[in-house]
Design a protein around this motif. Structure first.
Motif, PDB file in Angstrom:
ATOM      1  N   GLU A   1      -9.250  14.166 -13.811  1.00 24.79           N
ATOM      2  CA  GLU A   1     -10.616  13.713 -13.627  1.00 24.79           C
ATOM      3  C   GLU A   1     -10.681  12.194 -13.658  1.00 24.79           C
ATOM      4  OE1 GLU A   1     -12.960  15.565 -16.581  1.00 24.79           O
ATOM      5  OE2 GLU A   1     -12.780  17.586 -15.709  1.00 24.79           O
ATOM      6  N   LYS A   2      -9.704  11.597 -14.302  1.00 26.28           N
ATOM      7  CA  LYS A   2      -9.576  10.150 -14.328  1.00 26.28           C
ATOM      8  C   LYS A   2      -8.143   9.797 -13.949  1.00 26.28           C
ATOM      9  CE  LYS A   2      -8.753  10.378 -19.294  1.00 26.28           C
ATOM     10  NZ  LYS A   2      -9.215   9.942 -20.622  1.00 26.28           N
ATOM     11  N   VAL A   3      -7.921   8.551 -13.637  1.00 25.99           N
ATOM     12  CA  VAL A   3      -6.602   8.091 -13.210  1.00 25.99           C
ATOM     13  C   VAL A   3      -5.991   7.242 -14.309  1.00 25.99           C
ATOM     14  CG1 VAL A   3      -5.310   6.830 -11.476  1.00 25.99           C
ATOM     15  CG2 VAL A   3      -7.383   8.048 -10.835  1.00 25.99           C
ATOM     16  N   GLU A   4      -4.738   7.533 -14.642  1.00 25.56           N
ATOM     17  CA  GLU A   4      -4.037   6.750 -15.647  1.00 25.56           C
ATOM     18  C   GLU A   4      -2.629   6.436 -15.148  1.00 25.56           C
ATOM     19  OE1 GLU A   4      -3.985   9.052 -19.175  1.00 25.56           O
ATOM     20  OE2 GLU A   4      -6.105   8.734 -19.649  1.00 25.56           O
ATOM     21  N   ILE A   5      -2.154   5.262 -15.471  1.00 23.01           N
ATOM     22  CA  ILE A   5      -0.749   4.953 -15.243  1.00 23.01           C
ATOM     23  C   ILE A   5      -0.157   4.473 -16.556  1.00 23.01           C
ATOM     24  CG2 ILE A   5      -1.034   4.406 -12.793  1.00 23.01           C
ATOM     25  CD1 ILE A   5      -0.864   1.458 -13.528  1.00 23.01           C
ATOM     26  N   GLU A   6       1.016   4.961 -16.836  1.00 17.20           N
ATOM     27  CA  GLU A   6       1.707   4.637 -18.080  1.00 17.20           C
ATOM     28  C   GLU A   6       3.045   4.004 -17.742  1.00 17.20           C
ATOM     29  OE1 GLU A   6       3.852   7.032 -21.773  1.00 17.20           O
ATOM     30  OE2 GLU A   6       2.569   8.089 -20.355  1.00 17.20           O
ATOM     31  N   MET A   7       3.301   2.811 -18.248  1.00 12.92           N
ATOM     32  CA  MET A   7       4.546   2.134 -17.930  1.00 12.92           C
ATOM     33  C   MET A   7       5.705   2.806 -18.650  1.00 12.92           C
ATOM     34  SD  MET A   7       5.496  -1.923 -17.868  1.00 12.92           S
ATOM     35  CE  MET A   7       6.010  -2.121 -19.560  1.00 12.92           C
ATOM     36  N   ILE A   8       6.687   3.254 -17.887  1.00 16.08           N
ATOM     37  CA  ILE A   8       7.865   3.907 -18.433  1.00 16.08           C
ATOM     38  C   ILE A   8       8.896   2.883 -18.879  1.00 16.08           C
ATOM     39  CG2 ILE A   8       9.716   5.558 -17.955  1.00 16.08           C
ATOM     40  CD1 ILE A   8       6.928   6.783 -18.050  1.00 16.08           C
ATOM     41  N   CYS A   9       9.170   1.936 -18.011  1.00 15.75           N
ATOM     42  CA  CYS A   9      10.143   0.889 -18.325  1.00 15.75           C
ATOM     43  C   CYS A   9      10.023  -0.218 -17.294  1.00 15.75           C
ATOM     44  CB  CYS A   9      11.573   1.442 -18.351  1.00 15.75           C
ATOM     45  SG  CYS A   9      12.084   2.244 -16.822  1.00 15.75           S
ATOM     46  N   GLY A  10      10.687  -1.332 -17.548  1.00 15.99           N
ATOM     47  CA  GLY A  10      10.645  -2.444 -16.612  1.00 15.99           C
ATOM     48  C   GLY A  10      11.679  -3.485 -16.972  1.00 15.99           C
ATOM     49  N   ILE A  11      11.828  -4.432 -16.067  1.00 19.34           N
ATOM     50  CA  ILE A  11      12.816  -5.489 -16.275  1.00 19.34           C
ATOM     51  C   ILE A  11      12.381  -6.711 -15.474  1.00 19.34           C
ATOM     52  CG2 ILE A  11      14.305  -4.848 -14.336  1.00 19.34           C
ATOM     53  CD1 ILE A  11      16.720  -5.421 -16.138  1.00 19.34           C
ATOM     54  N   ASP A  12      12.735  -7.888 -15.956  1.00 21.97           N
ATOM     55  CA  ASP A  12      12.516  -9.123 -15.209  1.00 21.97           C
ATOM     56  C   ASP A  12      13.835  -9.499 -14.547  1.00 21.97           C
ATOM     57  OD1 ASP A  12      11.888 -11.607 -14.220  1.00 21.97           O
ATOM     58  OD2 ASP A  12      10.689 -12.179 -15.960  1.00 21.97           O
ATOM     59  N   ILE A  13      13.885  -9.373 -13.242  1.00 25.11           N
ATOM     60  CA  ILE A  13      15.138  -9.543 -12.510  1.00 25.11           C
ATOM     61  C   ILE A  13      15.581 -11.002 -12.458  1.00 25.11           C
ATOM     62  CG2 ILE A  13      16.180  -9.323 -10.208  1.00 25.11           C
ATOM     63  CD1 ILE A  13      14.573  -6.782  -9.844  1.00 25.11           C
ATOM     64  N   GLY A  14      14.630 -11.914 -12.390  1.00 28.64           N
ATOM     65  CA  GLY A  14      14.991 -13.321 -12.311  1.00 28.64           C
ATOM     66  C   GLY A  14      15.123 -13.837 -10.899  1.00 28.64           C
ATOM     67  N   CYS A  15      14.878 -12.978  -9.905  1.00 28.65           N
ATOM     68  CA  CYS A  15      14.850 -13.375  -8.502  1.00 28.65           C
ATOM     69  C   CYS A  15      13.477 -13.031  -7.931  1.00 28.65           C
ATOM     70  CB  CYS A  15      15.927 -12.652  -7.697  1.00 28.65           C
ATOM     71  SG  CYS A  15      17.609 -13.105  -8.109  1.00 28.65           S
TER      72      CYS A  15
ATOM     73  N   ILE B   1       0.849  -1.196   0.000  1.00 31.19           N
ATOM     74  CA  ILE B   1       0.000   0.000   0.000  1.00 31.19           C
ATOM     75  C   ILE B   1       0.881   1.241   0.000  1.00 31.19           C
ATOM     76  CG2 ILE B   1      -1.795   1.279   1.246  1.00 31.19           C
ATOM     77  CD1 ILE B   1      -2.680  -1.295   2.521  1.00 31.19           C
ATOM     78  N   CYS B   2       0.434   2.279  -0.706  1.00 27.97           N
ATOM     79  CA  CYS B   2       1.135   3.567  -0.627  1.00 27.97           C
ATOM     80  C   CYS B   2       0.149   4.723  -0.813  1.00 27.97           C
ATOM     81  CB  CYS B   2       2.269   3.655  -1.651  1.00 27.97           C
ATOM     82  SG  CYS B   2       1.772   3.518  -3.364  1.00 27.97           S
ATOM     83  N   TRP B   3       0.457   5.832  -0.171  1.00 29.20           N
ATOM     84  CA  TRP B   3      -0.309   7.068  -0.330  1.00 29.20           C
ATOM     85  C   TRP B   3       0.238   7.829  -1.530  1.00 29.20           C
ATOM     86  CZ3 TRP B   3      -4.277   8.666   3.040  1.00 29.20           C
ATOM     87  CH2 TRP B   3      -4.415   7.944   4.219  1.00 29.20           C
ATOM     88  N   ILE B   4      -0.667   8.362  -2.366  1.00 26.81           N
ATOM     89  CA  ILE B   4      -0.272   9.241  -3.460  1.00 26.81           C
ATOM     90  C   ILE B   4      -0.443  10.693  -3.027  1.00 26.81           C
ATOM     91  CG2 ILE B   4      -0.792   9.962  -5.821  1.00 26.81           C
ATOM     92  CD1 ILE B   4      -1.594   7.151  -6.436  1.00 26.81           C
ATOM     93  N   THR B   5      -1.587  10.989  -2.435  1.00 25.52           N
ATOM     94  CA  THR B   5      -1.833  12.267  -1.766  1.00 25.52           C
ATOM     95  C   THR B   5      -2.445  11.929  -0.406  1.00 25.52           C
ATOM     96  OG1 THR B   5      -4.110  12.546  -2.582  1.00 25.52           O
ATOM     97  CG2 THR B   5      -2.317  13.317  -4.016  1.00 25.52           C
ATOM     98  N   ASP B   6      -2.882  12.950   0.320  1.00 28.59           N
ATOM     99  CA  ASP B   6      -3.505  12.685   1.615  1.00 28.59           C
ATOM    100  C   ASP B   6      -4.882  12.050   1.490  1.00 28.59           C
ATOM    101  OD1 ASP B   6      -1.591  13.264   3.439  1.00 28.59           O
ATOM    102  OD2 ASP B   6      -2.681  14.895   4.412  1.00 28.59           O
ATOM    103  N   THR B   7      -5.423  12.030   0.275  1.00 30.31           N
ATOM    104  CA  THR B   7      -6.743  11.427   0.079  1.00 30.31           C
ATOM    105  C   THR B   7      -6.728  10.278  -0.919  1.00 30.31           C
ATOM    106  OG1 THR B   7      -7.273  13.085  -1.610  1.00 30.31           O
ATOM    107  CG2 THR B   7      -7.948  13.569   0.648  1.00 30.31           C
TER     108      THR B   7
ATOM    109  N   VAL C   1       2.300   8.207 -13.081  1.00 29.85           N
ATOM    110  CA  VAL C   1       0.945   8.306 -12.535  1.00 29.85           C
ATOM    111  C   VAL C   1       0.365   9.667 -12.877  1.00 29.85           C
ATOM    112  CG1 VAL C   1      -0.472   8.215 -10.453  1.00 29.85           C
ATOM    113  CG2 VAL C   1       1.539   6.743 -10.654  1.00 29.85           C
ATOM    114  N   ILE C   2      -0.806   9.662 -13.492  1.00 33.73           N
ATOM    115  CA  ILE C   2      -1.496  10.893 -13.874  1.00 33.73           C
ATOM    116  C   ILE C   2      -2.846  10.904 -13.184  1.00 33.73           C
ATOM    117  CG2 ILE C   2      -2.370  12.293 -15.777  1.00 33.73           C
ATOM    118  CD1 ILE C   2      -0.427  10.672 -17.598  1.00 33.73           C
ATOM    119  N   ILE C   3      -3.070  11.895 -12.338  1.00 35.29           N
ATOM    120  CA  ILE C   3      -4.337  12.021 -11.616  1.00 35.29           C
ATOM    121  C   ILE C   3      -5.007  13.317 -12.037  1.00 35.29           C
ATOM    122  CG2 ILE C   3      -5.470  12.117  -9.368  1.00 35.29           C
ATOM    123  CD1 ILE C   3      -3.095  10.704  -8.196  1.00 35.29           C
TER     124      ILE C   3
END
Length: 401
Positions: free
Chosen positions: A287-301, A220-226, A283-285
């Motif tokens: 009137e609607k919420v959107e998340i756009e993947m910037i990059c990623g990797i499969d660590i293997g662990c 869990i994480c807070w993005i803003t106080d609400t 993360v774009i907040i």
């Protein structure tokens, strides 16, 4: 800025790994994620991470806490202050103390000036394992939860327990409480267990909002106080605003297994799956919420925990000015040094049946010792070469990563 952060992850295979973001040389991606360091200080799986300034601390199932200096790129302290798994660690905001709690029922306050124990509560939760500790943004208060289902408030000025609130009759939270996390301002905090997240008012000391989840909250994480993001056992992200009870919570599936850990920082969300996928999202907040993947990797662990450090804000590197959309932007060299390790760590992974075979070589050539440890694995298609589509609320974002 994405290129100024360093993502630190702990693994079930006992490794602490660092990852940085850089402009991509590929024509179909803007950014790449690459490994910046690796170290093998623990002798059992890493359970938790915390950072403040240049320091990063990791707690593990080997009853130890290892402290690292990111600027010097070396381990600075090895703490044997618990007699069981270290479940949670937190620095106070001014970095004067490191607070830790564990399966042994202890809460320990360690001075960072000399890494000596200042105070120990041997039975902080009446002998029950302590699962989580969270420090208020003022540095004056802390919250802890344990298997006794008691929410305890600690006065960090006089080093004593201030309040104890029983949650034993709260059946919605189940038999075990896993998280207690202050909001950004410290005006609120949340408690999570089973399939429920409760938002509490600090001033009123009572529940002001309750959100049911379709699966067990695992991070869990807070993005803003609400605004709150909940990662769940089923691989989905749940986003909700606790103030707007009439607004329907939004959800998206980012993994086919549990969201093991995540951290929000300055408009970016870092997530990790239990199978080793590590991703950075914008993360774009609005009137609607959107998340756009910037990059990623499969660590293997198998990933267990993560933290995000902004290196430019603590003066380790200069902030890099990013030119959005410029794929020909050259790679930037930084002043960051690689971690110095005593030996070579080789990881051999067979993912066909999710078994992980680990070979650790303690002896290394002088050249290898000078260069640091290396982590090798069988070739595997990285997650950042896959096409990701994410739907949140009424928004739809599709990105090649």
């Amino acid at each position: 800025m994405a290129t100024s952060i360093e993502i630190v992850v702990g693994t079930y295979e006992e490794f602490l790994l660092g990852y940085r973001i850089r402009p991509s040389r590929s024509n179909n991606r803007k950014y790449d994620m690459y490994q910046s360091f690796s170290t093998h200080s623990h002798t059992s799986s890493i359970r938790c991470l915390a950072s403040n300034g240049k320091y990063v601390a990791s707690g593990g199932c080997d009853d130890r806490i290892c402290v690292y200096d990111l600027e010097a790129r070396k381990e600075v302290e090895d703490l044997y202050i618990h007699d069981g798994t270290v479940n949670s660690i937190q620095f106070v905001p001014d970095c004067s103390y490191l607070i830790s709690c564990g399966a042994d029922g202890k809460m320990v306050f360690t001075k960072t000036s000399n890494w000596k124990i200042d105070r120990v509560f041997e039975k902080a939760h009446k002998g029950s394992p302590v699962n989580y500790v969270s420090v208020h943004s003022s540095g004056k208060l802390a919250l802890s939860i344990g298997n006794d289902k008691i929410l305890r408030t600690w006065n960090l000025i006089n080093g004593r327990q201030a309040f104890a609130t029983s949650l034993k009759n709260n059946k919605a939270l189940g038999n075990s409480l896993e998280f207690v996390i202050w909001s950004i301002s410290g005006e609120y905090f949340l408690v999570a267990g089973k399939d429920t997240v409760e938002v509490w008012s600090t001033e009123k000391a009572e529940v002001i909002s309750t959100k049911k989840c379709e699966s067990e909250p695992t991070s869990i994480c807070w993005i803003t106080d609400t605004d709150i993001l909940v990662g769940m056992e089923n691989g989905k992200l749940l986003f909700f605003n606790w103030e707007d009870e009439n607004e329907e919570a939004t959800m998206c599936e980012i993994y086919d297994n549990r969201v093991k850990a995540m951290k929000y920082h300055d408009g970016y969300l870092t997530t990790a799956s239990s199978k080793g996928e590590l991703n950075l999202w914008k993360v774009i907040i609005d009137e609607k919420v959107e998340i756009e993947m910037i990059c990623g990797i499969d660590i293997g662990c198998r990933l267990t925990c993560l933290d995000v450090i902004d290196l430019s804000k603590i003066g380790i590197i200069k902030e890099v000015k990013e030119e959005d959309g410029d794929e020909d932007m050259p790679l930037k060299k930084t002043d960051v040094k690689t971690f110095k390790t005593k030996g070579t760590v080789v990881v051999e992974i067979d993912n066909d049946d999710d078994d992980y075979d680990i070979l650790i070589t303690s002896k290394a050539s002088k050249k290898r010792q000078h260069e640091g440890s290396s982590t090798k694995k069988k070739p595997k298609t990285p997650i950042n070469n896959k096409r990701k589509s994410v739907r949140l609320s009424n928004g739809f974002v599709e990105e090649d990563c």
